[in-house]
Design an enzyme around this catalytic site. Structure first.
Site, PDB file in Angstrom:
ATOM      1  N   ARG A   1       0.833  -1.214   0.000  1.00  0.00           N
ATOM      2  CA  ARG A   1       0.000   0.000   0.000  1.00  0.00           C
ATOM      3  C   ARG A   1       0.861   1.255   0.000  1.00  0.00           C
ATOM      4  O   ARG A   1       0.529   2.263  -0.637  1.00  0.00           O
ATOM      5  CB  ARG A   1      -0.917  -0.029   1.220  1.00  0.00           C
ATOM      6  CG  ARG A   1      -2.018   1.023   1.197  1.00  0.00           C
ATOM      7  CD  ARG A   1      -3.166   0.651   2.101  1.00  0.00           C
ATOM      8  NE  ARG A   1      -4.139   1.731   2.177  1.00  0.00           N
ATOM      9  CZ  ARG A   1      -4.359   2.460   3.266  1.00  0.00           C
ATOM     10  NH1 ARG A   1      -3.694   2.205   4.379  1.00  0.00           N
ATOM     11  NH2 ARG A   1      -5.244   3.418   3.267  1.00  0.00           N
TER      12      ARG A   1
ATOM     13  N   HIS B   1       0.507   4.250  -2.760  1.00  0.00           N
ATOM     14  CA  HIS B   1       0.229   5.631  -2.352  1.00  0.00           C
ATOM     15  C   HIS B   1       1.359   6.561  -2.768  1.00  0.00           C
ATOM     16  O   HIS B   1       1.122   7.725  -3.103  1.00  0.00           O
ATOM     17  CB  HIS B   1       0.015   5.694  -0.841  1.00  0.00           C
ATOM     18  CG  HIS B   1      -1.367   5.318  -0.410  1.00  0.00           C
ATOM     19  ND1 HIS B   1      -2.128   6.082   0.449  1.00  0.00           N
ATOM     20  CD2 HIS B   1      -2.142   4.258  -0.734  1.00  0.00           C
ATOM     21  CE1 HIS B   1      -3.307   5.503   0.644  1.00  0.00           C
ATOM     22  NE2 HIS B   1      -3.327   4.389  -0.061  1.00  0.00           N
TER      23      HIS B   1
ATOM     24  N   ASN C   1      -3.540   9.496   4.004  1.00  0.00           N
ATOM     25  CA  ASN C   1      -2.390   8.635   4.261  1.00  0.00           C
ATOM     26  C   ASN C   1      -2.213   8.268   5.731  1.00  0.00           C
ATOM     27  O   ASN C   1      -1.326   7.473   6.069  1.00  0.00           O
ATOM     28  CB  ASN C   1      -1.101   9.309   3.765  1.00  0.00           C
ATOM     29  CG  ASN C   1      -0.950   9.250   2.257  1.00  0.00           C
ATOM     30  OD1 ASN C   1      -1.391   8.302   1.622  1.00  0.00           O
ATOM     31  ND2 ASN C   1      -0.332  10.266   1.690  1.00  0.00           N
TER      32      ASN C   1
ATOM     33  N   HIS D   1      -5.732  -6.231  -2.731  1.00  0.00           N
ATOM     34  CA  HIS D   1      -6.593  -6.175  -1.553  1.00  0.00           C
ATOM     35  C   HIS D   1      -6.776  -7.555  -0.931  1.00  0.00           C
ATOM     36  O   HIS D   1      -7.305  -7.677   0.170  1.00  0.00           O
ATOM     37  CB  HIS D   1      -7.957  -5.578  -1.905  1.00  0.00           C
ATOM     38  CG  HIS D   1      -7.935  -4.093  -2.056  1.00  0.00           C
ATOM     39  ND1 HIS D   1      -9.026  -3.344  -2.473  1.00  0.00           N
ATOM     40  CD2 HIS D   1      -6.936  -3.187  -1.849  1.00  0.00           C
ATOM     41  CE1 HIS D   1      -8.706  -2.067  -2.508  1.00  0.00           C
ATOM     42  NE2 HIS D   1      -7.442  -1.944  -2.141  1.00  0.00           N
TER      43      HIS D   1
END
Length: 326
Positions: A62, A66, A94, A196
């Site tokens: 992740r 990001h 975040n 995910h």
């Protein structure tokens, strides 16, 4: 006139199809002469962190996503805020990033720099890209060659995050628009969403789906699954409690995420939209029925993701400390 128009169209096709100048300079053997053992060093550091906690996997993956989607893959996400600058990591979008992702990169950086030949030779951005690959492989996902040569970014601001990251409520159109802005296709979007399968989220990110007016739930959600989520996320629960996004095999990087979507068990609206929308459903069904098809598409997509907005030459540098500018 027709000939000029044809030449213009050819020019547009050729230029739009080219990678960015920075991405074109990435290569697999970038550190062959300066830090030839970098991949083994990073792999060992990630494995050590993985033995401490599985959260290493979703947190690192992740973090990479990001980072790349805001200012490009330049490790700007790792910069810590100072009294004079509120950094990217402290934007509200975040704040839910797990500390284990940051710690993985910092420990891998320390391990790399412990080798005298490698000290200050490998960027934090490249270490994050390598650590992401290694974390995925440790969870049973595909291993793949990582293109290297990124420099670390020279800026990191909280305001730069606005509008750059997908939200849990996004529709397929909104997702496609955001991913297309980075040169990623709908297939890339669906494949990357498959990460995910080892992800987690917090109750406040999806509570609106399980607590509709008149005690209802989102009609696209499996009722049994919604009831389970209510049990884990009662209305008065701490909104920061973490919930696995794949309730079936949360510690295995597999294609169960897509099988869950077929059963109405996508945690976010944005997840379930991939199956609900007829344009993306065939790809979800393919990935649900064929793990290898998913893995091939995922490797293609994450390689393309790793090229987004990379800095080379004087556009960046190699940080001595990943959390601070030099």
């Amino acid at each position: 006139m027709a000939k000029e128009l044809l030449l213009l169209l050819i020019f547009l096709v050729l230029t739009l199809g080219l990678p960015s100048p920075g991405a074109a300079q990435l290569r697999y053997n970038y550190y062959a002469s300066t830090c030839p053992n970098v991949e083994n060093i990073v792999r060992n550091a990630v494995a050590a962190k993985f033995r401490q906690t599985f959260v290493t996997v979703p947190a690192t993956v992740r973090l990479f996503f990001h980072d790349c989607f805001v200012q490009g893959c330049d490790a700007s996400i790792i910069i810590a805020s100072t009294p004079s600058n509120r950094a990217e990591k402290d934007n509200p979008d975040n704040l839910s990033l797990a500390g284990d992702g940051f710690d993985t990169v910092m420990k891998a950086k320390a391990a790399v720099d412990a080798d005298p030949k490698c000290r200050n030779m490998v960027s934090c951005a490249d270490i994050l890209a390598l650590a992401t690959r290694d974390a995925i492989a440790l969870a049973g996902g595909p291993s793949y060659a990582v293109e290297l040569g990124r420099k670390d970014g020279l800026s990191s601001t909280a305001q730069s995050v606005a509008g750059k990251l997908p939200q849990p409520t996004f529709s397929l159109d909104q997702l496609n628009s955001l991913f297309a802005s980075h040169g990623l296709t709908q297939t890339d979007l669906i494949a990357l969403s498959g990460a995910h399968t080892v992800g987690f989220s917090h109750c406040n990110r999806f509570s609106s789906r399980i607590y509709k007016p008149n005690n209802g739930v989102d009609p696209s959600m499996n009722r049994t699954y919604a009831a389970q989520l209510r049990g884990m996320c009662p209305t008065n629960v701490d909104p920061t409690i973490a919930i696995n996004m794949d309730p079936e095999t949360p510690k295995s990087f597999d294609n169960a995420y897509f099988q869950n979507l077929q059963r109405g068990m996508g945690l976010f609206t944005s997840d379930q939209s991939l199956f609900a929308d007829r344009r993306s459903r065939p790809t979800v069904n393919t990935f649900a029925g064929n793990k290898f098809a998913f893995e091939r598409a995922f490797v293609t997509a994450i390689t393309k993701l790793g090229r987004v907005g990379v800095k080379t030459g004087q556009q960046g540098n190699i940080r001595r400390d990943c959390s601070m500018f030099n």
